[in-house]
Write a protein that holds these residues in place. Sequence first.
Motif, PDB file in Angstrom:
ATOM      1  N   GLY A 190       0.818  -1.227   0.000  1.00  0.00           N
ATOM      2  CA  GLY A 190       0.000   0.000   0.000  1.00  0.00           C
ATOM      3  C   GLY A 190       0.840   1.260   0.000  1.00  0.00           C
ATOM      4  N   THR A 191       1.379   1.622  -1.166  1.00  0.00           N
ATOM      5  CA  THR A 191       2.209   2.832  -1.288  1.00  0.00           C
ATOM      6  C   THR A 191       1.686   3.680  -2.437  1.00  0.00           C
ATOM      7  OG1 THR A 191       3.703   1.887  -2.911  1.00  0.00           O
ATOM      8  CG2 THR A 191       4.266   1.509  -0.575  1.00  0.00           C
ATOM      9  N   GLY A 192       2.368   4.810  -2.666  1.00  0.00           N
ATOM     10  CA  GLY A 192       2.022   5.677  -3.796  1.00  0.00           C
ATOM     11  C   GLY A 192       2.040   4.931  -5.118  1.00  0.00           C
ATOM     12  N   TRP A 194       1.030   1.892  -5.770  1.00  0.00           N
ATOM     13  CA  TRP A 194      -0.228   1.189  -6.052  1.00  0.00           C
ATOM     14  C   TRP A 194      -1.391   2.167  -6.241  1.00  0.00           C
ATOM     15  CZ3 TRP A 194      -3.380  -2.264  -7.919  1.00  0.00           C
ATOM     16  CH2 TRP A 194      -2.808  -3.447  -8.387  1.00  0.00           C
ATOM     17  N   ASP A 195      -1.298   3.359  -5.640  1.00  0.00           N
ATOM     18  CA  ASP A 195      -2.305   4.394  -5.930  1.00  0.00           C
ATOM     19  C   ASP A 195      -2.298   4.681  -7.426  1.00  0.00           C
ATOM     20  OD1 ASP A 195      -2.838   4.581  -3.242  1.00  0.00           O
ATOM     21  OD2 ASP A 195      -1.590   6.363  -2.919  1.00  0.00           O
ATOM     22  N   LEU A 196      -1.077   4.801  -7.984  1.00  0.00           N
ATOM     23  CA  LEU A 196      -0.939   5.095  -9.417  1.00  0.00           C
ATOM     24  C   LEU A 196      -1.438   3.922 -10.266  1.00  0.00           C
ATOM     25  CD1 LEU A 196       0.542   7.000 -11.642  1.00  0.00           C
ATOM     26  CD2 LEU A 196       2.275   5.219 -11.547  1.00  0.00           C
ATOM     27  N   ASP A 198      -3.602   1.615  -9.501  1.00  0.00           N
ATOM     28  CA  ASP A 198      -5.060   1.519  -9.394  1.00  0.00           C
ATOM     29  C   ASP A 198      -5.738   2.577 -10.274  1.00  0.00           C
ATOM     30  OD1 ASP A 198      -7.440   0.390  -7.874  1.00  0.00           O
ATOM     31  OD2 ASP A 198      -7.636   2.535  -7.481  1.00  0.00           O
ATOM     32  N   GLU A 199      -5.205   3.801 -10.210  1.00  0.00           N
ATOM     33  CA  GLU A 199      -5.792   4.897 -10.994  1.00  0.00           C
ATOM     34  C   GLU A 199      -5.689   4.610 -12.496  1.00  0.00           C
ATOM     35  OE1 GLU A 199      -3.925   8.693 -10.097  1.00  0.00           O
ATOM     36  OE2 GLU A 199      -4.419   9.408 -12.118  1.00  0.00           O
ATOM     37  N   SER A 202      -7.941   1.775 -13.655  1.00  0.00           N
ATOM     38  CA  SER A 202      -9.339   2.246 -13.741  1.00  0.00           C
ATOM     39  C   SER A 202      -9.591   2.945 -15.065  1.00  0.00           C
ATOM     40  CB  SER A 202      -9.654   3.237 -12.616  1.00  0.00           C
ATOM     41  OG  SER A 202      -9.619   2.595 -11.391  1.00  0.00           O
ATOM     42  N   ARG A 209     -12.376   3.602  -8.939  1.00  0.00           N
ATOM     43  CA  ARG A 209     -11.113   3.755  -8.209  1.00  0.00           C
ATOM     44  C   ARG A 209     -11.150   2.894  -6.946  1.00  0.00           C
ATOM     45  NH1 ARG A 209      -8.283   8.577  -9.243  1.00  0.00           N
ATOM     46  NH2 ARG A 209      -6.880   8.030  -7.531  1.00  0.00           N
ATOM     47  N   GLY A 210     -10.099   2.143  -6.700  1.00  0.00           N
ATOM     48  CA  GLY A 210     -10.019   1.266  -5.532  1.00  0.00           C
ATOM     49  C   GLY A 210     -10.405  -0.171  -5.855  1.00  0.00           C
ATOM     50  N   LEU A 213      -7.399  -2.445  -6.925  1.00  0.00           N
ATOM     51  CA  LEU A 213      -6.585  -2.757  -5.740  1.00  0.00           C
ATOM     52  C   LEU A 213      -7.298  -3.812  -4.895  1.00  0.00           C
ATOM     53  CD1 LEU A 213      -4.238  -2.306  -3.805  1.00  0.00           C
ATOM     54  CD2 LEU A 213      -5.442  -0.335  -2.865  1.00  0.00           C
TER      55      LEU A 213
END
Length: 260
Positions: A190-192, A194-196, A198-199, A202, A209-210, A213
């Motif tokens: 769970g870091t930046g 995986w935010d990228l 996931d985005e 999508s 979003r989410g 993940l």
Amino acid sequence: MDSTKVALVTGAGQGIGRGIALQLASDGYHIAIADLAFQEDKARVVVKEIEELGRKAIFVATDVSKKEDIFAAVDAAAEQLGSFDVIVNNAGIAQVKPIEEISEEDLNKIFSINVNSVVFGIQAAAAKFTALGKKGKIISAASIAAVKGFPILGAYSASKFAVRGLTQVAAQELAPRGITVNAYAPGIVGTGMWDLIDEKLSEINGKSRGENLKENVESIMLGRIETPEDVAGVVSFFASPKADYVTGQVLLVDGGMLYN
Ligand SMILES: NC(=O)C1=CN([C@@H]2O[C@H](COP(=O)(O)OP(=O)(O)OC[C@H]3O[C@@H](n4cnc5c(N)ncnc54)[C@H](O)[C@@H]3O)[C@@H](O)[C@H]2O)C=CC1
Ligand SMILES: CC(=O)C(C)=O
């Protein structure tokens, strides 16, 4: 004289690298944080956290895709912290694109950051260990994507397969000098990054979003997303005398996603 060992961790301004830097500081190392110049504020916070653990820490502005930057960072660590014992080639980027859309520019960028950096890190560390008369440990960031190719992460998977190859090669070439070379292969942390991922997933597959993940986390047998501390425990082991007889290995630390 201060006989404390020194570790340099690339990409330690945030995420997994920060977790590794704090773990190694707890293990007793002074730490050099090598990250991009724009990460300086975040890295300075990590420096402070390390100092609160009773260790010394420095930040060295470094672009790991540049050979001269990595060599300069290793020199700075050795000169300012008084030794050089471990390098963690952690910095990396992800790219999320179907294979038919990957450009030449994409490939050059991801390989220069994820692969060239590992070659330069191995070279700089091996030269410094030898100059100081040390054995030393080299540890690099692989991924589950170094063991199985992941769709839509084609360039990223290829770059991490390359890290695995380089780890095996360097382990064999450097073994006569007592230098060990290993890599950690996290799953879904769970870091930046995986935010990228996931985005971008999508945007490609239309899921909310989410959702991407969440689906990936559901495939983890231990039933939870991975933390930087989960990864840092493996790096702590590789850096320690307990791993003196381990070299050329890529250790999956993924909560039970892949099996070898
Ligand atoms: N987050 C995850 O799920 C996984 C991550 N990994 C790998 O772990 C490593 C760390 O990933 P995260 O902490 O999740 O990523 P992150 O995106 O949170 O942090 C990456 C760090 O690397 C630094 N960095 C990027 N390019 C750089 C450059 N050219 N020079 C110097 N520093 C640079 C960034 O500034 C940042 O501090 C990467 O190699 C990644 O591929 C592997 C498997 C899973
Ligand atoms: C970020 C990463 O390495 C994967 C496969 O999720």
